[in-house]
Motif scaffolding. Structure first.
Motif, PDB file in Angstrom:
ATOM      1  N   ILE A  32       0.820  -1.204   0.000  1.00 46.39           N
ATOM      2  CA  ILE A  32       0.000   0.000   0.000  1.00 46.39           C
ATOM      3  C   ILE A  32       0.862   1.265   0.000  1.00 46.39           C
ATOM      4  O   ILE A  32       0.606   2.201  -0.755  1.00 46.39           O
ATOM      5  CB  ILE A  32      -0.950  -0.002   1.212  1.00 46.39           C
ATOM      6  N   LYS A  33       1.901   1.301   0.844  1.00 46.34           N
ATOM      7  CA  LYS A  33       2.733   2.500   0.954  1.00 46.34           C
ATOM      8  C   LYS A  33       3.534   2.768  -0.316  1.00 46.34           C
ATOM      9  O   LYS A  33       3.986   3.889  -0.541  1.00 46.34           O
ATOM     10  CB  LYS A  33       3.673   2.372   2.155  1.00 46.34           C
ATOM     11  N   GLU A  34       3.731   1.751  -1.132  1.00 50.89           N
ATOM     12  CA  GLU A  34       4.528   1.907  -2.351  1.00 50.89           C
ATOM     13  C   GLU A  34       3.673   2.038  -3.606  1.00 50.89           C
ATOM     14  O   GLU A  34       4.196   2.222  -4.707  1.00 50.89           O
ATOM     15  CB  GLU A  34       5.468   0.702  -2.513  1.00 50.89           C
ATOM     16  N   TYR A  35       2.356   1.955  -3.454  1.00 54.87           N
ATOM     17  CA  TYR A  35       1.488   1.878  -4.624  1.00 54.87           C
ATOM     18  C   TYR A  35       1.541   3.146  -5.479  1.00 54.87           C
ATOM     19  O   TYR A  35       1.678   3.077  -6.693  1.00 54.87           O
ATOM     20  CB  TYR A  35       0.042   1.602  -4.211  1.00 54.87           C
ATOM     21  N   VAL A  36       1.437   4.291  -4.858  1.00 51.40           N
ATOM     22  CA  VAL A  36       1.419   5.546  -5.615  1.00 51.40           C
ATOM     23  C   VAL A  36       2.727   5.751  -6.386  1.00 51.40           C
ATOM     24  O   VAL A  36       2.693   6.000  -7.601  1.00 51.40           O
ATOM     25  CB  VAL A  36       1.120   6.741  -4.696  1.00 51.40           C
ATOM     26  N   ASN A  59     -10.041   1.618 -13.322  1.00 52.60           N
ATOM     27  CA  ASN A  59     -10.893   0.843 -12.416  1.00 52.60           C
ATOM     28  C   ASN A  59     -10.057   0.391 -11.217  1.00 52.60           C
ATOM     29  O   ASN A  59      -9.123  -0.391 -11.363  1.00 52.60           O
ATOM     30  CB  ASN A  59     -11.469  -0.369 -13.156  1.00 52.60           C
ATOM     31  N   ILE A  60     -10.398   0.896 -10.043  1.00 56.35           N
ATOM     32  CA  ILE A  60      -9.583   0.626  -8.856  1.00 56.35           C
ATOM     33  C   ILE A  60     -10.431   0.836  -7.606  1.00 56.35           C
ATOM     34  O   ILE A  60     -11.422   1.560  -7.639  1.00 56.35           O
ATOM     35  CB  ILE A  60      -8.336   1.545  -8.839  1.00 56.35           C
ATOM     36  N   LYS A  61     -10.047   0.209  -6.505  1.00 52.03           N
ATOM     37  CA  LYS A  61     -10.785   0.365  -5.258  1.00 52.03           C
ATOM     38  C   LYS A  61      -9.844   0.159  -4.076  1.00 52.03           C
ATOM     39  O   LYS A  61      -9.035  -0.761  -4.063  1.00 52.03           O
ATOM     40  CB  LYS A  61     -11.941  -0.652  -5.179  1.00 52.03           C
ATOM     41  N   GLU A  62      -9.957   1.038  -3.075  1.00 56.49           N
ATOM     42  CA  GLU A  62      -9.146   0.888  -1.873  1.00 56.49           C
ATOM     43  C   GLU A  62      -9.568  -0.356  -1.093  1.00 56.49           C
ATOM     44  O   GLU A  62     -10.732  -0.728  -1.080  1.00 56.49           O
ATOM     45  CB  GLU A  62      -9.305   2.108  -0.958  1.00 56.49           C
ATOM     46  N   ARG A  63      -8.641  -0.980  -0.438  1.00 56.30           N
ATOM     47  CA  ARG A  63      -8.967  -2.116   0.412  1.00 56.30           C
ATOM     48  C   ARG A  63      -9.032  -1.670   1.865  1.00 56.30           C
ATOM     49  O   ARG A  63      -8.621  -0.564   2.222  1.00 56.30           O
ATOM     50  CB  ARG A  63      -7.930  -3.224   0.263  1.00 56.30           C
ATOM     51  N   GLY A  67      -9.625  -2.786   9.789  1.00 55.94           N
ATOM     52  CA  GLY A  67     -10.889  -2.118  10.016  1.00 55.94           C
ATOM     53  C   GLY A  67     -10.991  -0.707   9.479  1.00 55.94           C
ATOM     54  O   GLY A  67     -11.994  -0.021   9.695  1.00 55.94           O
ATOM     55  N   GLU A  68      -9.963  -0.249   8.738  1.00 60.64           N
ATOM     56  CA  GLU A  68      -9.980   1.123   8.217  1.00 60.64           C
ATOM     57  C   GLU A  68      -9.742   1.115   6.716  1.00 60.64           C
ATOM     58  O   GLU A  68      -8.846   0.427   6.220  1.00 60.64           O
ATOM     59  CB  GLU A  68      -8.908   1.970   8.897  1.00 60.64           C
ATOM     60  N   ARG A  69     -10.551   1.883   5.986  1.00 58.18           N
ATOM     61  CA  ARG A  69     -10.417   1.967   4.543  1.00 58.18           C
ATOM     62  C   ARG A  69      -9.149   2.750   4.184  1.00 58.18           C
ATOM     63  O   ARG A  69      -8.860   3.792   4.755  1.00 58.18           O
ATOM     64  CB  ARG A  69     -11.647   2.656   3.951  1.00 58.18           C
ATOM     65  N   GLY A  70      -8.382   2.222   3.222  1.00 61.44           N
ATOM     66  CA  GLY A  70      -7.145   2.870   2.810  1.00 61.44           C
ATOM     67  C   GLY A  70      -7.389   4.140   2.019  1.00 61.44           C
ATOM     68  O   GLY A  70      -8.508   4.414   1.577  1.00 61.44           O
ATOM     69  N   THR A  71      -6.332   4.911   1.835  1.00 61.41           N
ATOM     70  CA  THR A  71      -6.447   6.200   1.138  1.00 61.41           C
ATOM     71  C   THR A  71      -5.540   6.284  -0.098  1.00 61.41           C
ATOM     72  O   THR A  71      -5.416   7.355  -0.681  1.00 61.41           O
ATOM     73  CB  THR A  71      -6.095   7.363   2.084  1.00 61.41           C
ATOM     74  N   TRP A 103     -19.304  -8.895   8.350  1.00 60.60           N
ATOM     75  CA  TRP A 103     -18.107  -8.302   8.904  1.00 60.60           C
ATOM     76  C   TRP A 103     -18.488  -7.522  10.161  1.00 60.60           C
ATOM     77  O   TRP A 103     -19.625  -7.038  10.287  1.00 60.60           O
ATOM     78  CB  TRP A 103     -17.452  -7.367   7.890  1.00 60.60           C
ATOM     79  N   PRO A 104     -17.585  -7.387  11.114  1.00 59.91           N
ATOM     80  CA  PRO A 104     -17.938  -6.737  12.384  1.00 59.91           C
ATOM     81  C   PRO A 104     -18.197  -5.238  12.277  1.00 59.91           C
ATOM     82  O   PRO A 104     -18.914  -4.680  13.103  1.00 59.91           O
ATOM     83  CB  PRO A 104     -16.705  -7.014  13.262  1.00 59.91           C
ATOM     84  N   ASN A 105     -17.633  -4.572  11.266  1.00 62.47           N
ATOM     85  CA  ASN A 105     -17.758  -3.104  11.223  1.00 62.47           C
ATOM     86  C   ASN A 105     -18.157  -2.546   9.864  1.00 62.47           C
ATOM     87  O   ASN A 105     -18.011  -1.357   9.609  1.00 62.47           O
ATOM     88  CB  ASN A 105     -16.439  -2.459  11.651  1.00 62.47           C
ATOM     89  N   ARG A 106     -18.639  -3.384   8.951  1.00 61.20           N
ATOM     90  CA  ARG A 106     -19.050  -2.900   7.633  1.00 61.20           C
ATOM     91  C   ARG A 106     -19.911  -3.953   6.956  1.00 61.20           C
ATOM     92  O   ARG A 106     -20.103  -5.053   7.487  1.00 61.20           O
ATOM     93  CB  ARG A 106     -17.823  -2.603   6.754  1.00 61.20           C
TER      94      ARG A 106
END
Length: 280
Positions: A32-36, A59-63, A67-71, A103-106
């Motif tokens: 994730i940290k290297e994606y951009v 076409n792309i989507k954060e994972r 428990g937190e959506r990526g940015t 899922w517990p939170n979504r």
């Protein structure tokens, strides 16, 4: 592959690159940290080869992690704007057949982004090619029009989105929304993350004409190639995974070329679509 292409040579680009940290067994995976920083050199090349009036659909989507959506997708959009891209629109692909779960939170993830980038404000767009039926609402809504329905009436909140409802009398079709309702495809194309042929087909109809060149730098199982062939467009693509690359060629041979053959029999004075595919 992109470096082999000339400047301003591609009419339309649509692709779905490997998502961050997803499918590591297939594509090794990009953290994730290297994606951009990984994607920016690619997007810069895409900008170079795209024609000035062309479009790029990503076409792309954060994972979700812990428990937190990526940015990283939002960060990528901002960095691509620094490269000179215009973030013109965002389409939503609603995946109608997502598998149930808990899922517990979504809740289950049933949509993905289709980000629309251009090089300038004025670009090729053929909206009439994707018109949809007016729907049953029109019969009731347009039956008895009020006085305000027959002129461009300003909205109550002064938003500037006033409308003349009477303009839609006797019309059978209307422009669609930016939400696309399409089912996913996986098992029938031997790919773990295939989008349906109808997805690239919709965008190809919207942004290109017959004979235009469509590029997919992350070809996968060749879905974009099939869509381009079905619509008599030329196609360029590349795929790193040998298994998917070979399967894409099989699909084009078994499905694409047969489709193209049948269509060209009934076409006169039109160019025959071509396919060029690379493997790294």
């Amino acid at each position: 592959m992109l470096k082999k292409l000339d400047d301003n040579s591609i009419d339309f680009i649509i692709t779905s690159p490997p998502y961050a940290d997803n499918r590591k067994k297939t594509y090794v995976g990009v953290p994730i940290k290297e994606y951009v920083p990984w994607f920016l050199p690619i997007s810069l090349e895409l900008k170079r080869v795209l024609k000035s009036d062309g479009s790029f659909i990503l076409n792309i989507k954060e994972r979700t992690v812990d428990g937190e959506r990526g940015t990283y997708v939002l960060e990528l959009i901002l960095e691509m704007r620094k490269q000179g891209w215009l973030w013109t629109e965002e389409y939503i692909w609603h995946k109608r057949n997502t598998f149930p779960g808990k899922w517990p939170n979504r809740f289950r993830d049933a949509w993905e982004r289709c980000l629309h980038f251009t090089k300038q404000k004025k670009f090729k767009m053929y909206q009439d090619e994707v018109m949809v039926p007016m729907g049953s609402w029109a019969e009731k809504r347009l039956k008895n029009l009020s006085k305000t329905d027959k002129k461009r009436d300003e909205s109550k909140v002064l938003s500037g989105f006033g409308k003349n409802v009477s303009n839609w009398l006797d019309r059978k079709t209307a422009y669609p929304t930016n939400v696309l309702h399409m089912a996913t495809e996986c098992s029938n194309v031997n790919h773990s993350a295939a989008f349906p042929v109808s997805l690239p087909e919709w965008f190809i109809r919207l942004f290109t004409k017959e004979g235009d060149i469509v590029l997919d730098p992350f070809m996968g199982s060749g879905t974009t190639a099939i869509a381009a062939i079905n619509l008599n467009r030329q196609f360029l693509g590349s795929e790193k995974n040998t298994k998917y690359y070979k399967h894409a060629l099989e699909r084009i041979k078994e499905i694409g070329r047969e489709s193209l053959k049948n269509k060209t029999k009934n076409m006169q004075n039109k160019k025959q679509s071509t396919m060029t595919l690379w493997q790294e």
